[in-house]
Write an enzyme that holds these catalytic residues in place. Structure first.
Site, short mmCIF file in Angstrom:
data_model
loop_
_atom_site.label_atom_id
_atom_site.label_comp_id
_atom_site.label_asym_id
_atom_site.label_seq_id
_atom_site.Cartn_x
_atom_site.Cartn_y
_atom_site.Cartn_z
N GLU A 91 43.11 -10.51 -8.77
CA GLU A 91 43.91 -10.53 -10.00
C GLU A 91 45.23 -9.83 -9.78
O GLU A 91 45.28 -8.78 -9.13
CB GLU A 91 43.16 -9.79 -11.10
CG GLU A 91 41.85 -10.43 -11.46
CD GLU A 91 41.01 -9.54 -12.36
OE1 GLU A 91 41.56 -8.61 -12.97
OE2 GLU A 91 39.81 -9.79 -12.45
N CYS A 104 51.25 -5.37 -11.42
CA CYS A 104 50.08 -4.59 -11.02
C CYS A 104 49.37 -5.35 -9.90
O CYS A 104 48.91 -6.48 -10.07
CB CYS A 104 49.17 -4.42 -12.24
SG CYS A 104 47.69 -3.49 -11.89
N CYS A 111 35.90 -3.63 -5.02
CA CYS A 111 36.13 -2.22 -4.73
C CYS A 111 34.80 -1.55 -4.41
O CYS A 111 33.77 -1.92 -4.96
CB CYS A 111 36.77 -1.53 -5.94
SG CYS A 111 37.21 0.19 -5.64
N CYS A 115 33.05 3.46 -9.48
CA CYS A 115 33.32 4.17 -10.74
C CYS A 115 32.54 3.51 -11.88
O CYS A 115 32.53 2.29 -12.01
CB CYS A 115 34.82 4.18 -11.04
SG CYS A 115 35.78 5.02 -9.77
N CYS A 118 34.36 0.96 -14.44
CA CYS A 118 35.31 -0.03 -13.91
C CYS A 118 34.64 -1.34 -13.54
O CYS A 118 33.61 -1.36 -12.86
CB CYS A 118 36.04 0.56 -12.70
SG CYS A 118 37.27 -0.55 -12.02
N CYS A 335 40.95 -3.72 -15.18
CA CYS A 335 40.68 -4.03 -13.77
C CYS A 335 39.44 -4.85 -13.55
O CYS A 335 38.36 -4.46 -13.97
CB CYS A 335 40.50 -2.75 -12.98
SG CYS A 335 41.75 -1.57 -13.28
N1 SAH Z 1 41.33 2.69 -7.12
C1 SAH Z 1 42.56 3.16 -7.69
C2 SAH Z 1 43.44 2.06 -8.28
C3 SAH Z 1 42.77 0.99 -9.08
S1 SAH Z 1 42.11 1.42 -10.65
C4 SAH Z 1 42.28 4.24 -8.70
O1 SAH Z 1 41.12 4.57 -8.93
O2 SAH Z 1 43.22 4.83 -9.22
C5 SAH Z 1 43.53 1.63 -11.66
C6 SAH Z 1 43.29 2.49 -12.89
O3 SAH Z 1 42.54 1.78 -13.89
C7 SAH Z 1 42.47 3.74 -12.57
O4 SAH Z 1 43.01 4.87 -13.21
C8 SAH Z 1 41.13 3.37 -13.14
O5 SAH Z 1 40.38 4.50 -13.35
C9 SAH Z 1 41.52 2.61 -14.39
N2 SAH Z 1 40.44 1.85 -14.99
C10 SAH Z 1 39.39 1.26 -14.40
N3 SAH Z 1 38.55 0.72 -15.31
C11 SAH Z 1 39.09 0.96 -16.51
C12 SAH Z 1 38.68 0.68 -17.85
N4 SAH Z 1 37.57 0.04 -18.12
N5 SAH Z 1 39.48 1.12 -18.86
C13 SAH Z 1 40.63 1.79 -18.60
N6 SAH Z 1 41.06 2.07 -17.37
C14 SAH Z 1 40.30 1.69 -16.33
#
Ligand code: SAH
Length: 350
Positions: A91, A104, A111, A115, A118, A335
């Site tokens: 994406e 973006c 990944c 997390c 995510c 994401c």
């Molecule tokens: N791996 C990197 C970059 C990709 S994630 C990182 O962790 O920073 C980009 C951002 O989107 C991160 O801050 C992540 O925590 C956030 N993100 C992921 N899932 C999300 C969600 N469901 N709601 C809001 N932000 C989210």
């Protein structure tokens, strides 16, 4: 076939040299690929006919194909599902911000970080993206904007993937985007977001480039952060924040800490206090992101009042903070959500 899309001019010169092609042709080929949207050698009309005929037998120019597109109702956010030659999809999101067009970029297909909030990580990581694939994401958007007399102004590496787990390709990609013969984008207009890979942050600091660093924190205690972000067990909070502090001091760039707000999980007064004391004295700002609920998980966003209360508490402690302007939640721009939907649909269980 040797795909040359994503090679720098010095790399192209080496390829040309091996074929006894004069080095200056490398610059011409780069110009065609990166500034003039050429996807075939035939289009490179300032190369001799004989060379145009030879090149496709040794090199390919492989970019990305757009398989789906979604536009938010307000027209500010567009999301693209791009597919590479091996069928892998990622994406890429265009956000039309008041300060310009921001893209973006995804750095990995999927990944591995795991997390809990995510969507990108639900299917694990498929593979790292190459330098050329990341460039294909940005150039796809830039070429589209060029038609309307616009361009990509800023870039955030905040799509799917952990950029620090694909460090070499990511850095080569940023150097390419910065190059005059490519997008000529200033490093100050580029943000790398990381889940807190401490050695990666140190490496980036030593590059000495004024890239903006963004660290996904999301919790102010190790216990909670480890629950939300398993990588915290390897690189705990204090080490992550120390690496951010060193990065800010060395590059003189303000480090952004991203903090997703999840109702009843990390949005209390105690959380705000702990976050403030963690960041006190740093050249930093906090970006509060009311969570984009993903349907695969059970998190909810706090009310607007609660978000504002959290913000006010940080300000009381003299921590610079903003609430992220919400963009594209009506098109599943969080994401990985779109890609998951696509994977589910192709697997026939949606
Ligand atoms: N791996 C990197 C970059 C990709 S994630 C990182 O962790 O920073 C980009 C951002 O989107 C991160 O801050 C992540 O925590 C956030 N993100 C992921 N899932 C999300 C969600 N469901 N709601 C809001 N932000 C989210």
């Amino acid at each position: 076939m040797d795909n040359i899309f994503g090679l720098s001019v010095p790399e192209l010169e080496a390829r040309c040299g091996a074929l006894h092609i004069p080095a200056y042709r490398a610059g011409q080929i780069a110009e065609w690929m990166y500034r003039r949207s050429a996807d075939s050698f035939e289009a490179m009309t300032n190369l001799p006919k004989k060379l145009r005929a030879l090149l496709p037998s040794v090199f390919s120019i492989s970019r990305a194909e757009c398989v789906e597109r979604w536009d938010s109702a307000d027209g500010c956010t567009s999301k693209f599902l791009l597919r590479f030659v091996d069928g892998v999809t990622v994406e890429t999101v265009l956000m039309r911000q008041p300060y310009g067009n921001s893209v973006c970029v995804s750095t990995q297909a999927g990944c591995a970080m795991g997390c809990a909030f995510c969507a990108s990580t639900l299917h694990g990581v498929t593979r790292n993206l190459t330098t050329g694939e990341m460039l294909a994401e940005v150039l796809f958007i830039d070429e589209m904007l060029r038609d309307g007399g616009q361009k990509v102004d800023t870039m955030v590496l905040m799509g799917s993937g952990e950029p620090m787990m694909n460090y070499d390709n990511v850095l080569a990609f940023l150097r390419l985007v910065h190059a005059k013969y490519c997008l000529n984008m200033g490093y100050r207009n580029i943000t790398i977001s990381t889940s807190g890979i401490v050695p990666g942050i140190g490496r980036l600091e030593r590059e000495g480039l004024p890239i903006t660093l963004s660290i996904s924190l999301h919790a102010a205690s190790d216990a909670l952060r480890s629950e939300l972000m398993p990588i915290n067990r390897k690189y705990p909070l204090r080490e992550v924040v120390a690496a951010g502090k060193a990065y800010g001091e060395h590059t003189k760039r303000r480090v952004t800490y991203e903090y997703i707000l999840i109702r009843g999980v990390n949005d209390s007064k105690k959380d705000a206090e702990a976050l403030s004391s963690l960041l006190r004295g740093q050249l930093a700002s906090v970006n509060l992101i009311p969570i984009n609920p993903v349907r695969e998980r059970n998190w909810e966003r706090p009310s607007k009042e609660r978000v504002n209360r959290f913000l006010a508490m940080l300000e009381e402690y003299h921590i610079t903070a903003t609430v992220r302007r919400e963009m594209g939640s009506d098109i599943q721009a969080a994401c990985g959500q779109l890609r998951n939907q696509h994977i589910a649909e192709s697997a026939g269980f949606d």
